[in-house]
Scaffold this active site. Structure first.
Site, PDB file in Angstrom:
ATOM      1  N   TRP A  74       0.896  -1.160   0.000  1.00  0.00           N
ATOM      2  CA  TRP A  74       0.000   0.000   0.000  1.00  0.00           C
ATOM      3  C   TRP A  74       0.930   1.204   0.000  1.00  0.00           C
ATOM      4  O   TRP A  74       1.615   1.467   0.981  1.00  0.00           O
ATOM      5  CB  TRP A  74      -0.881  -0.008   1.243  1.00  0.00           C
ATOM      6  N   ASN A 100       7.173  -3.016   5.915  1.00  0.00           N
ATOM      7  CA  ASN A 100       5.828  -2.500   6.169  1.00  0.00           C
ATOM      8  C   ASN A 100       5.971  -1.360   7.172  1.00  0.00           C
ATOM      9  O   ASN A 100       6.394  -1.602   8.293  1.00  0.00           O
ATOM     10  CB  ASN A 100       4.946  -3.626   6.739  1.00  0.00           C
ATOM     11  N   GLU A 488     -22.112   5.674   9.537  1.00  0.00           N
ATOM     12  CA  GLU A 488     -21.507   4.397   9.147  1.00  0.00           C
ATOM     13  C   GLU A 488     -22.043   3.927   7.784  1.00  0.00           C
ATOM     14  O   GLU A 488     -21.294   3.435   6.948  1.00  0.00           O
ATOM     15  CB  GLU A 488     -21.776   3.356  10.256  1.00  0.00           C
ATOM     16  N   LYS A 492     -19.726   3.251   4.500  1.00  0.00           N
ATOM     17  CA  LYS A 492     -19.727   1.968   3.776  1.00  0.00           C
ATOM     18  C   LYS A 492     -19.944   2.194   2.292  1.00  0.00           C
ATOM     19  O   LYS A 492     -19.289   1.587   1.459  1.00  0.00           O
ATOM     20  CB  LYS A 492     -20.847   1.032   4.279  1.00  0.00           C
ATOM     21  N   GLU A 495     -16.805   3.965   0.597  1.00  0.00           N
ATOM     22  CA  GLU A 495     -15.534   3.253   0.481  1.00  0.00           C
ATOM     23  C   GLU A 495     -15.556   2.105  -0.517  1.00  0.00           C
ATOM     24  O   GLU A 495     -14.523   1.794  -1.100  1.00  0.00           O
ATOM     25  CB  GLU A 495     -14.983   2.821   1.841  1.00  0.00           C
ATOM     26  N   HIS A 511     -30.469  22.672   8.247  1.00  0.00           N
ATOM     27  CA  HIS A 511     -29.449  23.708   8.477  1.00  0.00           C
ATOM     28  C   HIS A 511     -28.426  23.760   7.354  1.00  0.00           C
ATOM     29  O   HIS A 511     -27.357  24.338   7.530  1.00  0.00           O
ATOM     30  CB  HIS A 511     -28.754  23.462   9.823  1.00  0.00           C
ATOM     31  N   LYS A 610      -6.686  -2.529   4.850  1.00  0.00           N
ATOM     32  CA  LYS A 610      -7.450  -2.926   6.037  1.00  0.00           C
ATOM     33  C   LYS A 610      -6.889  -2.334   7.320  1.00  0.00           C
ATOM     34  O   LYS A 610      -7.629  -1.866   8.164  1.00  0.00           O
ATOM     35  CB  LYS A 610      -7.444  -4.457   6.117  1.00  0.00           C
TER      36      LYS A 610
HETATM   37  O1  M6R Z   1      -8.668  -1.475  12.661  1.00  0.00           O
HETATM   38  P1  M6R Z   1      -9.413  -0.241  13.057  1.00  0.00           P
HETATM   39  O2  M6R Z   1     -10.753  -0.525  13.592  1.00  0.00           O
HETATM   40  O3  M6R Z   1      -8.624   0.626  13.993  1.00  0.00           O
HETATM   41  O4  M6R Z   1      -9.581   0.572  11.724  1.00  0.00           O
HETATM   42  C1  M6R Z   1     -10.143   1.852  11.709  1.00  0.00           C
HETATM   43  C2  M6R Z   1     -10.521   2.272  10.318  1.00  0.00           C
HETATM   44  O5  M6R Z   1      -9.386   2.323   9.495  1.00  0.00           O
HETATM   45  C3  M6R Z   1     -11.538   1.332   9.696  1.00  0.00           C
HETATM   46  O6  M6R Z   1     -12.683   1.221  10.481  1.00  0.00           O
HETATM   47  C4  M6R Z   1     -11.936   1.825   8.286  1.00  0.00           C
HETATM   48  O7  M6R Z   1     -12.628   3.025   8.379  1.00  0.00           O
HETATM   49  C5  M6R Z   1     -12.762   0.744   7.578  1.00  0.00           C
HETATM   50  N1  M6R Z   1     -12.292   0.559   6.248  1.00  0.00           N
HETATM   51  C6  M6R Z   1     -14.208   1.076   7.517  1.00  0.00           C
HETATM   52  O8  M6R Z   1     -14.949   0.121   6.843  1.00  0.00           O
END
Ligand code: M6R
Length: 615
Positions: A74, A100, A488, A492, A495, A511, A610
């Site tokens: 990445w 990494n 949320e 979703k 992304e 507003h 991830k």
């Molecule tokens: O592993 P984490 O819960 O700390 O990750 C936080 C965010 O990077 C994670 O929730 C991200 O927003 C996801 N891709 C949402 O679906």
């Protein structure tokens, strides 16, 4: 981010590395590479693209060597292209390295090396690091391990690395600071990986390297772990892996995300198992119980998290304040750590993180710890960095979440946060025995209700997705407990479908956001019965008067909203406090189906990874 894999043993390293990289692709997937160590030197293949592209690129390699390392990237420094892909070779061709993390002081090291005549082919910090190791190896005539150790002592940043030396071809040296690294120990064979998934079918014995440690792995010898700072030996803490292979495979589903959505009745049940004991009228959570004075005397609870985990934190604010009447503040970890926050010894700081590796969340926790607060972690990954630095914590037990879009981890987080809020409310006397009983009985029903929603949504949500998939924008509205659900839902959608979406508290629409409404703007409204229903009805009327389309999530038996909405998704009723667990399901399915219909890469959306181990 990025995933690294390595193998040294009696098997062919190539398939282990390729399969391992595929399992780690969730960590980054813009380029991939590997190197195999042979008597004649290194065989290297790397490419922009995914691991399948790397397989193609490796077609001419001799696949018989038993030692190798690989990487799935990445991009941080330098665009994704073949040259910037890992592994990176040192100028003398003797060393090769995968990494990494981020080397923050790479510019000054690069200058030092350039002044000494080193040449760089890529834009990466990693190529700087491998040459820095070469410098020490040559100038001070050091072994590979010593040169790595000395170089790492000069480095500022985060890393998990694996390095090979073609003059010491039966050795792999690894080290970590801030990025995870596991070593699998088999029968005279060793595996190295960012998590244990690449070697789960070969061994159950693993060592998770601690921050600031490095290891020299040599065939026929015990793994030699030492501190990077002082070269002090560290005893091997071999853990038995609980992971099984089914948990990391798609199990017949087309995508991990869909599998993980459908796993939620089980993952929520697993999160409650052994903790929610309704018949005995108790919630068992050692992490809370053992430190109950900290929680019950806390003047304030601060929750730090990112992304989806932050949204879970927002729901927790409502729950903890409702059930236990303890003031709660929820902060983006990235903002919290950089804004000189007031943190007191009487504060409890809770970090929520699926991966337990998110750099911003980890840094926010470290800051809170330095200031003397009690720090508590809610993580899904056992042994993760956050789990290891917290004073106490609770695992969510959702099982490995591989789809980049978080689904089952979110509902497991909400479940554990509900348990914590109920437990605190019970013990500080804010919840009566009757309220506690009522709520715990309701919470116990949630997995069955989730199952019911999954069944009811079959053939419904995908049709709605078909209708709205070509819209370029969407608005999500909710109130109270379901305001975070709206955030949320919007996250979703954006992304995985790349459709612009925003979540708002329904009452905020007037507003400003209402200016966006016209016939091309779908508005997804959470209109559950107990959540300020009448107010939401008025909001829907305002939306309809602007010709926007309404997709409503309503409870069974609903008539009023159903008559007004263009499309309706029906879910069963539950206590308002737990309704975000239920409303999450159709919102996840809606974004899933829209992404599928738009032919997007659901499990590996562009530009994302991830676990975000960079700031
Ligand atoms: O592993 P984490 O819960 O700390 O990750 C936080 C965010 O990077 C994670 O929730 C991200 O927003 C996801 N891709 C949402 O679906």
């Amino acid at each position: 981010m990025c995933g690294i894999v390595g193998y040294i043993g009696h098997r062919e390293a190539y398939p282990i590395i390729i399969n391992g990289l595929k399992r780690l692709e969730y960590r980054g997937y813009d380029s991939a590479g590997l190197v195999l160590s042979t008597e004649q030197g290194f065989q290297l293949a790397k490419t922009r693209g995914k691991v399948v592209d790397l397989e193609e690129k490796s077609s001419d390699l001799d696949k018989t060597p038993n030692i190798g390392i690989g990487h799935t990237r990445w991009a941080t420094h330098g665009v994704p292209n073949d040259v910037n892909s890992h592994p990176h070779l040192s100028n003398n061709g003797r060393l090769v390295l995968v990494h990494n993390g981020i080397i923050e002081n790479y510019e000054s090291i690069k200058k030092l090396l350039t002044d000494k005549g080193y040449v760089f082919h890529s834009d990466t910090d990693t190529e700087v690091l491998v040459n820095f190791i070469q410098l020490f190896q040559e100038e001070q005539n050091l072994s590979l391990a010593e040169a790595v150790r000395v170089a790492l002592n000069e480095v500022i940043g985060a890393y998990a690395i694996a390095v090979l030396d073609n003059q010491d071809p039966e050795t792999v040296v690894v080290g970590r600071l801030g990025s995870p690294l596991a070593i699998g120990i088999g029968d005279n064979e060793f595996f190295v990986a960012s998590d244990a998934s690449p070697f789960i079918e070969f061994t159950k014995d693993a060592v998770y390297l601690e921050d600031g440690d490095m290891a020299t792995i040599r065939l026929g010898e015990k793994v030699d772990v030492r501190t990077i700072q002082n070269n002090e030996p560290v005893s091997l803490d071999i853990q038995e892996l609980q992971l099984n292979i089914e948990a990391i495979e798609k199990g017949g589903f087309e995508h991990f995300m869909l599998k993980e959505i459908y796993e939620q009745p089980r993952s929520i049940r697993d999160t409650m198992r052994g903790r929610l004991l309704v018949d005995e009228g108790i919630i068992k959570m050692a992490g809370i119980w053992d430190h109950q004075e900290k929680f019950l005397n806390a003047k304030r609870i601060i929750i730090v998290a990112c992304g989806t985990s932050y949204h879970a934190g927002l729901v927790a604010e409502y729950m903890i304040e409702d059930f236990a009447r303890i003031p709660v503040e929820v902060e983006y970890a990235s903002e919290f750590r950089y804004r000189n926050p007031i943190i007191k010894k009487s504060d409890v700081v809770i970090a929520i993180s699926q991966s337990g590796e998110t750099a911003d969340t980890l840094a926010a926790l470290k800051l809170a710890k330095e200031k003397g607060a009690f720090i508590f972690g809610i993580n899904n990954v056992v042994g993760s960095s956050i789990a290891r630095i917290t004073d106490a914590g609770a695992y969510t037990h959702a099982g490995p979440e591989i789809g980049v879009a978080s689904t089952k981890a979110f509902t497991a987080q909400l479940t554990i946060l509900a348990l914590i809020a109920l437990k605190l409310g019970k013990h500080n006397g804010q919840l009566s025995a009757a309220q506690f009983n009522l709520l715990t009985n309701e919470l116990e029903r949630i997995p069955d209700l989730v199952q019911q929603i999954l069944e009811n949504c079959e053939g419904v949500v995908d049709k709605i997705a078909e209708k709205y998939k070509d819209n370029s924008n969407a608005i999500y509205l909710g109130r109270g407990y379901n305001y975070p659900s709206a955030l949320e839902g919007a996250l979703k959608l954006k992304e995985i479908s790349y459709i612009h979406a925003e979540g708002y508290p329904a009452a905020e629409m007037k507003h400003g956001p209402i200016a966006l409404l016209d016939e091309n703007m779908p508005v997804i409204v959470i209109a559950t019965k107990k959540g300020y229903y009448e107010k939401v009805v008025s909001n829907i009327q305002e939306i309809k008067s602007r010709s926007a389309k309404v997709i409503a999530i309503v409870n069974e038996g609903d008539e009023q909203v159903s008559a007004m909405a263009d499309d309706v998704i029906v879910i069963p009723e539950t206590a308002e406090e737990f309704s975000p667990i239920l409303t999450a399901i159709p919102l996840q399915l809606l974004s899933y189906w829209i992404a599928v219909k738009l032919d997007k890469n659901v499990d590996q959306p562009r530009n994302l990874a991830k676990s975000v181990t960079v700031e």
